[in-house]
Design a protein around this motif. Structure first.
Motif, mmCIF file in Angstrom:
data_model
loop_
_atom_site.group_PDB
_atom_site.id
_atom_site.type_symbol
_atom_site.label_atom_id
_atom_site.label_comp_id
_atom_site.label_asym_id
_atom_site.label_seq_id
_atom_site.Cartn_x
_atom_site.Cartn_y
_atom_site.Cartn_z
ATOM 1 N N ASN A 96 145.117 13.277 98.434
ATOM 2 C CA ASN A 96 144.865 12.137 97.532
ATOM 3 C C ASN A 96 145.610 12.266 96.206
ATOM 4 O O ASN A 96 145.093 11.908 95.140
ATOM 5 C CB ASN A 96 143.359 11.971 97.289
ATOM 6 N N ASP A 97 146.844 12.798 96.289
ATOM 7 C CA ASP A 97 147.722 12.943 95.124
ATOM 8 C C ASP A 97 147.102 13.787 94.012
ATOM 9 O O ASP A 97 147.486 13.675 92.846
ATOM 10 C CB ASP A 97 148.120 11.574 94.566
ATOM 11 N N LYS A 98 146.154 14.652 94.373
ATOM 12 C CA LYS A 98 145.486 15.460 93.343
ATOM 13 C C LYS A 98 145.258 16.902 93.763
ATOM 14 O O LYS A 98 145.720 17.810 93.091
ATOM 15 C CB LYS A 98 144.150 14.812 92.970
ATOM 16 N N GLU A 139 159.711 15.445 93.985
ATOM 17 C CA GLU A 139 158.284 15.159 93.843
ATOM 18 C C GLU A 139 157.473 16.448 93.910
ATOM 19 O O GLU A 139 156.550 16.667 93.112
ATOM 20 C CB GLU A 139 157.832 14.192 94.939
ATOM 21 N N LYS A 196 149.518 14.660 101.855
ATOM 22 C CA LYS A 196 150.968 14.801 101.869
ATOM 23 C C LYS A 196 151.293 16.226 102.317
ATOM 24 O O LYS A 196 150.863 17.192 101.689
ATOM 25 C CB LYS A 196 151.556 14.525 100.481
ATOM 26 N N LEU A 224 148.975 18.201 99.693
ATOM 27 C CA LEU A 224 148.459 17.505 98.517
ATOM 28 C C LEU A 224 147.523 16.399 98.985
ATOM 29 O O LEU A 224 147.947 15.465 99.665
ATOM 30 C CB LEU A 224 149.599 16.914 97.689
#
Length: 220
Positions: free
Chosen positions: A182-184, A167, A4, A180
């Motif tokens: 893998n959302d981590k 977000e 992201k 960002l």
């Protein structure tokens, strides 16, 4: 793998990050870039607070443009500024336009529009809050212009920008560029293309960082 990419059309470091990601994504078939809006200048009032006149605003943006001289050979910040079209420019209009492009063509459409808008701003010195400029970009990236005109000032586009920013803030992101993975895994600020490739290869091979220094967003 998904990255992201939180960004603003008015951000010089996002301009550089976008170019580096474009180079990288060609070499990783399974890499997906998800585009997210983040406003550096969230209102004209914020800009006017530090730049009482349009001439003052041009000086603010010239300082931003000067950043690119460190990274782009032969870049001349005076050339776009000298056109005199950049004054009270703020983040929301071009980001809403990016969302309108996304409504038509997904993340690829968002990126095409975002890249062209940044070129208009940083290279050509155009006011990317101007309706005619935003519509001309839509034509250049082969959008359905009639639909774009319906969408780029819509409540839907504004809400999409606001949701992206909320977000980001929920994860502690307060500035751009931010990546960002893998959302981590969170990468802040401008990074070299070499470093980004190392991160991608490390995570692809190991599932978590083994050879690069990287933290989850909640650890930062």
């Amino acid at each position: 793998m998904e990255i992201k990419f939180f960004h603003d059309v008015l951000c010089p470091f996002c301009f550089l990050t976008s170019m580096r990601l474009k180079n990288i994504v060609k070499d990783y078939q399974d890499l997906k870039i998800k585009h997210k809006a983040f406003m550096m200048i969230s209102s004209l009032e914020d800009l006017k607070a530090i730049a009482p006149t349009e001439a003052d605003a041009r000086e603010v943006f010239k300082n931003e443009f000067n950043i690119l001289t460190r990274y782009l050979k032969d870049y001349d910040p005076d050339k776009p500024i000298s056109k005199g079209k950049i004054g009270y420019v703020w983040s929301l209009p071009p980001l809403m336009a990016c969302k309108a492009a996304e409504f038509q063509k997904g993340d690829e459409g968002h990126w095409d529009y975002f890249s062209k808008a940044q070129e208009k701003f940083f290279i050509e010195g155009e006011d990317v809050t101007n309706d005619d400029v935003l519509i001309s970009i839509a034509k250049e990236v082969n959008l359905d212009v009639e639909k774009f005109i319906q969408d780029f000032k819509s409540k839907k586009a504004k809400l999409a920008v606001i949701q992206d920013e909320e977000e980001a803030k929920a994860m502690g992101i307060r500035g751009v560029p931010a990546l960002l993975i893998n959302d981590k895994w969170l990468i802040r600020g401008l990074q070299s293309e070499e470093y980004l490739r190392k991160v991608i290869e490390d995570l692809e091979k190991n599932g978590e960082p083994k050879n690069v220094e990287l933290k989850a967003y909640w650890e930062q």
